[in-house]
Design a protein around this motif. Structure first.
Motif, PDB file in Angstrom:
ATOM      1  N   ASN A 154     -11.411  -1.627 -20.584  1.00 39.14           N
ATOM      2  CA  ASN A 154     -11.231  -0.280 -21.096  1.00 39.14           C
ATOM      3  C   ASN A 154     -10.241  -0.309 -22.264  1.00 39.14           C
ATOM      4  O   ASN A 154      -9.099  -0.726 -22.099  1.00 39.14           O
ATOM      5  CB  ASN A 154     -10.702   0.606 -19.957  1.00 39.14           C
ATOM      6  CG  ASN A 154     -10.476   2.035 -20.351  1.00 39.14           C
ATOM      7  OD1 ASN A 154     -10.288   2.368 -21.510  1.00 39.14           O
ATOM      8  ND2 ASN A 154     -10.472   2.898 -19.361  1.00 39.14           N
ATOM      9  N   PRO A 155     -10.669   0.101 -23.465  1.00 37.86           N
ATOM     10  CA  PRO A 155      -9.772   0.038 -24.635  1.00 37.86           C
ATOM     11  C   PRO A 155      -8.480   0.842 -24.452  1.00 37.86           C
ATOM     12  O   PRO A 155      -7.442   0.464 -24.981  1.00 37.86           O
ATOM     13  CB  PRO A 155     -10.611   0.626 -25.770  1.00 37.86           C
ATOM     14  CG  PRO A 155     -12.023   0.522 -25.316  1.00 37.86           C
ATOM     15  CD  PRO A 155     -11.998   0.573 -23.821  1.00 37.86           C
ATOM     16  N   ASP A 156      -8.544   1.918 -23.678  1.00 37.01           N
ATOM     17  CA  ASP A 156      -7.333   2.696 -23.434  1.00 37.01           C
ATOM     18  C   ASP A 156      -6.322   1.875 -22.640  1.00 37.01           C
ATOM     19  O   ASP A 156      -5.127   1.889 -22.937  1.00 37.01           O
ATOM     20  CB  ASP A 156      -7.673   3.987 -22.694  1.00 37.01           C
ATOM     21  CG  ASP A 156      -6.450   4.850 -22.456  1.00 37.01           C
ATOM     22  OD1 ASP A 156      -5.706   5.100 -23.437  1.00 37.01           O
ATOM     23  OD2 ASP A 156      -6.229   5.260 -21.309  1.00 37.01           O
ATOM     24  N   ARG A 202      -4.763  -0.744 -24.961  1.00 34.96           N
ATOM     25  CA  ARG A 202      -3.809  -0.122 -25.888  1.00 34.96           C
ATOM     26  C   ARG A 202      -2.499   0.217 -25.164  1.00 34.96           C
ATOM     27  O   ARG A 202      -1.411  -0.030 -25.684  1.00 34.96           O
ATOM     28  CB  ARG A 202      -4.425   1.131 -26.504  1.00 34.96           C
ATOM     29  CG  ARG A 202      -3.584   1.732 -27.611  1.00 34.96           C
ATOM     30  CD  ARG A 202      -4.246   2.941 -28.265  1.00 34.96           C
ATOM     31  NE  ARG A 202      -4.257   4.087 -27.353  1.00 34.96           N
ATOM     32  CZ  ARG A 202      -5.328   4.561 -26.715  1.00 34.96           C
ATOM     33  NH1 ARG A 202      -6.498   3.984 -26.886  1.00 34.96           N
ATOM     34  NH2 ARG A 202      -5.251   5.585 -25.907  1.00 34.96           N
TER      35      ARG A 202
END
Length: 90
Positions: free
Chosen positions: A9-11, A14
């Motif tokens: 998940n890119p979130d 990050r």
């Protein structure tokens, strides 16, 4: 680690990167799990699970390794710096 949510998940990536940035900026300070988790906007429990899953090591192991790496760098690149100064910086 079974049961972990999708770690790609890119979130999550990050937010863990935000925590890593926080850690590297504050290596000379105590880094309790609660503070680092807050920097990543996770609960401490969830942060620890996600951090370990993405980074492959616990927060404590990561902090220890990064502090040692910084100490080695300072020892090799700052000839006039005392060991006490390096220890306090890390």
């Amino acid at each position: 680690m079974a049961g972990l949510p999708n770690l790609a998940n890119p979130d999550y990536v990050r937010r863990i990167n935000r925590a890593v940035d926080y850690i590297t900026r504050n290596l000379s300070d105590p880094l309790p799990l609660d503070e680092v988790a807050k920097a990543a906007c996770f609960s401490p429990y969830h942060f620890h699970r996600i951090f370990h899953g993405l980074m492959g090591e616990t927060l404590a192991s990561f902090v220890k390794r990064v502090r040692l790496e910084r100490a080695v760098y300072l020892l090799s690149h700052r000839a006039g710096t005392s060991l006490t100064e390096i220890a306090l910086a890390c």
